[in-house]
Design a protein around this motif. Structure first.
Motif, PDB file in Angstrom:
ATOM      1  N   ALA A 193       0.527  -1.514   0.127  1.00 39.40           N
ATOM      2  CA  ALA A 193      -0.059   0.177  -0.519  1.00 39.40           C
ATOM      3  C   ALA A 193       1.214   0.941  -0.318  1.00 39.40           C
ATOM      4  CB  ALA A 193      -0.887   0.037   1.128  1.00 39.40           C
ATOM      5  N   ARG A 194       0.446   2.299  -0.750  1.00 39.21           N
ATOM      6  CA  ARG A 194       1.313   4.103  -0.769  1.00 39.21           C
ATOM      7  C   ARG A 194       0.293   4.784   0.122  1.00 39.21           C
ATOM      8  NH1 ARG A 194       3.526   6.891  -5.882  1.00 39.21           N
ATOM      9  NH2 ARG A 194       3.322   8.100  -5.314  1.00 39.21           N
ATOM     10  N   LEU A 195       0.434   5.524   0.944  1.00 38.99           N
ATOM     11  CA  LEU A 195      -0.650   6.672   1.126  1.00 38.99           C
ATOM     12  C   LEU A 195      -0.504   7.886   0.831  1.00 38.99           C
ATOM     13  CD1 LEU A 195      -0.269   5.579   5.283  1.00 38.99           C
ATOM     14  CD2 LEU A 195      -2.213   4.505   3.575  1.00 38.99           C
ATOM     15  N   ARG A 196      -1.033   8.779   0.609  1.00 37.99           N
ATOM     16  CA  ARG A 196      -1.133   9.653   0.152  1.00 37.99           C
ATOM     17  C   ARG A 196      -0.384  10.629   1.271  1.00 37.99           C
ATOM     18  NH1 ARG A 196      -5.596  14.722  -1.314  1.00 37.99           N
ATOM     19  NH2 ARG A 196      -5.725  13.458   1.673  1.00 37.99           N
ATOM     20  N   GLY A 197       1.522  11.239   0.635  1.00 35.55           N
ATOM     21  CA  GLY A 197       1.987  11.401   1.427  1.00 35.55           C
ATOM     22  C   GLY A 197       3.200  11.011   1.492  1.00 35.55           C
ATOM     23  N   ASP A 198       3.295   9.435   1.134  1.00 33.55           N
ATOM     24  CA  ASP A 198       4.309   8.614   1.052  1.00 33.55           C
ATOM     25  C   ASP A 198       5.496   8.974  -0.023  1.00 33.55           C
ATOM     26  OD1 ASP A 198       3.713   6.805   2.769  1.00 33.55           O
ATOM     27  OD2 ASP A 198       2.562   5.622   2.046  1.00 33.55           O
TER      28      ASP A 198
END
Length: 202
Positions: A193-198
């Motif tokens: 997973a990737r989050l906004r801001g990663d």
């Protein structure tokens, strides 16, 4: 019964506008699928590697056109978003050779989440098509639409997809045991997973 939390992405955020074309690089463009792309879809789903990980085949161009129509309708229904990955033929016309497909599936706009999936045709592999397409799609999903979390999952045996996830900033969060049935049996699946801001990385 009213919700206590407003939708993260308001209804209509996608459907109220035409599906955009997304530039990945000078030689790579993500554009909406066209019915004329049906031969490329048939070729993709005739490839043993794509069949192995996607568990489908297209037996005719008519069937492939039906899939493309479903992909187009998914945008209007805000249930998924599918793009052809192409090499542009001219100045942004986006009608060139199809290299692959990338999509956001399992859209949950109200929760700000979606799942990233892709394939690349055999002749285009080894040229960084998948990582560049994933990076372009993630930028759009986070920066333009406002998604908070994108997931990417693949069989633990699919080392190429694991490399794509790592290159594009999708952190490995765990393994789902016997999560998906393939033609050769149950596969454990890596969840990234990737989050906004990663960090974007690739």
């Amino acid at each position: 019964m009213p919700y206590l939390v407003p939708p993260h992405i308001p209804p209509g955020r996608l459907a109220d506008s035409a599906q955009p074309a997304l530039a990945a690089d000078d030689d790579l463009l993500l554009r909406p699928w066209q019915c004329a792309d049906a031969p490329s879809v048939v070729a993709a789903f005739s490839d043993p590697a794509i069949q192995r990980w996607h568990m489908r085949r297209a037996d005719s161009e008519d069937e492939a056109r039906g899939w493309i129509e479903q992909w187009q309708e998914a945008w209007r229904g805000e249930t998924a978003a599918h793009w052809a990955v192409v090499r542009p033929r001219g100045a942004g016309d986006g009608t060139g050779e199809v290299l692959g497909r990338i999509s956001l599936r399992s859209l949950i706009p109200e929760g700000g989440q979606a799942e990233c999936a892709y394939w690349v045709l055999p002749a285009a592999r080894g040229r960084g098509v998948a990582p560049r397409a994933v990076s372009a799609l993630a930028r759009w999903a986070f920066d333009e639409i406002g998604f908070e979390r994108l997931e990417l999952d693949h069989s633990v045996l699919n080392e190429a997809s694991c490399r794509v996830a790592a290159k594009t900033g999708f952190a490995l969060e765990g393994t789902r045991r016997h999560s998906q049935l393939h033609s050769d049996g149950w596969h454990d699946m890596h969840l990234h997973a990737r989050l906004r801001g990663d960090d974007a990385k690739g």
